[in-house]
Design an enzyme around this catalytic site. Structure first.
Site, PDB file in Angstrom:
ATOM      1  N   SER A 295       3.097   3.233   2.183  1.00  0.00           N
ATOM      2  CA  SER A 295       2.302   3.210   0.956  1.00  0.00           C
ATOM      3  C   SER A 295       1.698   4.567   0.624  1.00  0.00           C
ATOM      4  CB  SER A 295       1.184   2.164   1.073  1.00  0.00           C
ATOM      5  OG  SER A 295       0.279   2.498   2.096  1.00  0.00           O
TER       6      SER A 295
ATOM      7  N   LYS B 194      -7.868  -0.979  -2.075  1.00  0.00           N
ATOM      8  CA  LYS B 194      -7.707   0.475  -2.118  1.00  0.00           C
ATOM      9  C   LYS B 194      -8.447   1.083  -3.302  1.00  0.00           C
ATOM     10  CE  LYS B 194      -3.186   0.559   0.163  1.00  0.00           C
ATOM     11  NZ  LYS B 194      -1.737   0.814  -0.006  1.00  0.00           N
TER      12      LYS B 194
END
Length: 606
Positions: free
Chosen positions: A460, A503
């Protein structure tokens, strides 16, 4: 202008137009605040009319596969009627499966089993004539989450000269359906072998609790007619398949569906009625109209999809019970209070790590520009902690003359996983293809997660790592007010990642604590837009223009945001990152001029 080549004066004329076009491109990737949460407004009429729009069969709407399998089990003929259900192995799930199985259980018209007559040291089995007898059953559905052998098969107890027989679950479920946990049976293989033998032989024999000693008296076996349902997670069912491949192949299989895809008002109505049913069964108040949008937001965070909502009875009952525990009604305000209280109770570790950033013990830049440094986004899952949270990570890249090696410091230090190493190789392949070099890259680069002291894995961060590597190669600074998450493939396509809401909120919290500037934001993959369900504070900041979220499909769209410069340009006279890297490589490959003799250098002074 028809000319394919522009000179400097021409470029000066069209530069403002080019900049406006670039600004339009960047604006087109920016998400409006309405896209940051699921759109529950379109179902407002459903919420307001729930009480007047009763559902005939809620379970058939939300668990059609389960009901079909239960119906098939009841009709199955054979010596071992078995149904395997993929579900959680807990009270809430088994209660729902039991209630669903009862609708296919025929009325109790026949007595099963019998009755034991104990006279002195002799035990006789009598026909089933009295429904109240302990070993006489009328079918029905029974379930157990955990059980020991004596609870399942019954047991013989002896006190001095007195013998007593106690029935087990098999005696109570005789003639009906028994629902058991796969994990419990796997933990005691001998218990499964005995259960399997009893169902195959259609009789339940008595054995001694102490394997070293026989029964003190002979006990006639009990006739057994039973349908068996085993519930378990996929790994438990896989173990069962490995242990009993024949019975796994012959068994009926179905699933207790965890989620429901919501595409229209009919499906939303079914989902709401399912929750109302759970609340009524638990004796909780009726959910109010304003409760549903907030529950949908939390449900999307749980499932990870804006058009998918949870059916998990355990999770849903927790939301309802926590809401009702502090209020007499289940509405938006009481639910929000419950969520805030839970977040505060569980937020100690996240707050301490956030303090480390704010006190600059962990260095995270949220303003200025730096060459070879970018803010990546990660999700922290701490063992024993009930929830994951997002935290920004500082990723740096250093470029120096070398043999073209892209060194992953995390991998070299044995702190990087295989998937992270794969992402680094993909980045190297993309850059090599884009630069179109006839020879080996004359630079080497090293990439690292700064102040990271545990294992790093996953891809990611590959978008952020690729951007920071390009920044270091082109010597072009990166805007530190923007954080990045996403993975890339060898063609520069940006791919979705997990933990997106956490996030974004992790970086937003740091920026908010340091004061929002209106230029901060996060770059995410466009394919992740369907996973967004952000907290109201983030949505409000985006609505006010104090924070931004950009959704991109290609790395070409991220670089102008981060570096203020496009990745490539068809016009050789235009500045772009690709041209800067190529010029740097060409300059490095130029042969050094030979040093002139001392006499000639002396003559040059004149």
């Amino acid at each position: 202008m028809n000319s394919a080549v522009l000179n400097r004066s021409d470029y000066a004329i069209i530069a403002p137009l080019f900049n406006r076009t670039k600004a339009n491109i960047l604006t087109s990737t920016q998400l409006p605040w309405q896209a940051l949460q699921p759109d529950s407004q379109r179902y407002q009429s459903v919420f307001s009319q729930l009480a007047n729009n009763e559902c005939d069969d809620v379970l058939a709407e939300v668990q059609p596969r389960l009901l079909s399998a239960l119906d098939m089990l009841q009709q199955q003929q054979g010596s071992f009627p078995l149904l395997l259900i993929r579900s959680q192995e807990n009270q809430e799930y088994m209660a729902q499966i039991s209630a669903a199985a009862e609708r296919y259980t025929p009325p109790a018209e026949t007595l099963f089993g019998g009755d034991y007559l104990i006279k002195e040291n002799r035990i006789t089995l009598l026909p089933a004539t009295d429904a109240s007898a302990p070993f006489t059953a009328q079918g029905g559905v029974h379930y157990a989450e955990w059980f020991e052998p004596e609870q399942l098969f019954g047991c013989l107890r002896q006190y001095r000269d007195t013998l007593t027989l106690e029935p087990g679950l098999l005696h109570q479920a005789n003639g009906g359906t028994l629902i058991l946990s796969v994990r419990t049976l796997l933990s005691q293989p001998l218990m499964w072998m005995r259960l399997k033998t009893a169902i195959l032989q259609q009789q339940l024999a008595w054995t001694s609790q102490d394997e070293r000693q026989p029964l003190p008296v002979h006990i006639p076996p009990m006739p057994l007619d039973l349908r068996l349902i085993l519930c378990g997670e996929r790994d438990a069912l896989a173990e069962f398949q490995e242990m009993e491949p024949e019975y796994h192949e012959l068994a009926i299989y179905s699933e207790f569906e965890e989620n429901l895809q919501i595409l229209d008002e009919e499906e939303m109505t079914a989902w709401c009625h399912w929750i109302r049913t759970l609340a009524a069964e638990a004796g909780l108040p009726e959910p109010q109209t304003d409760f549903w949008p907030l529950l949908i937001n939390e449900g999307v965070r749980y499932t990870g999809e804006q058009d998918t909502l949870p059916l998990c009875p355990r999770w849903l009952l927790r939301q309802l019970r926590e809401t009702a525990s502090g209020s007499e009604v289940i509405d938006r305000a009481s639910y929000q209070d419950a969520l805030d209280a839970r977040s505060w109770r569980e937020g100690y570790l996240a707050e301490r790590m956030r303090d480390e950033i704010l006190q600059e013990q962990i260095r995270i830049e949220t303003d200025g520009e730096v060459v070879g440094q970018i803010n990546g986004l990660s999700v922290i899952e701490f063992p024993g902690h009930p929830r994951a949270w997002g935290d920004p990570s500082r990723i740096t890249c250093v470029v120096h003359p070398g043999d073209g090696e892209f060194m992953d410091i995390e991998r070299k230090a044995e702190l990087g996983g295989n998937i992270h190493a794969k992402g680094m190789m993909i980045m190297q392949a993309y850059l090599t293809a884009e630069l179109e070099l006839d020879q080996q890259l004359p630079f080497s680069a090293s990439v690292v997660f700064e102040q990271s002291y545990s294992e790093v894995d996953g891809d990611s961060a590959s978008l952020a790592e690729l951007c920071v590597m390009i920044s270091a190669l082109a010597e072009q600074p990166i805007n530190q007010q923007i954080a990045v998450t996403g993975s890339v493939d060898q063609f520069g396509n940006v791919q979705p990642v997990g933990g997106l809401n956490e996030k974004i909120e992790g970086f937003f919290d740091v920026c908010q604590q340091r004061e929002l500037t209106g230029k901060q934001g996060v770059i995410i993959p466009a394919s992740n837009q369907r996973h967004l369900s952000l907290h109201s504070e983030v949505v409000a900041a985006v609505e006010r223009g104090e924070f931004h979220i950009w959704a991109i499909d290609q790395i070409d769209e991220a670089l102008p945001l981060l570096c203020g410069m496009a990745w490539r340009s068809e016009n050789e006279q235009d500045d772009c990152l690709l041209h800067k890297i190529q010029e740097r490589i060409a300059l490095f490959n130029q042969p050094e001029p030979r040093e002139r003799p001392l006499l000639l250098r002396w003559l040059n002074w004149f």
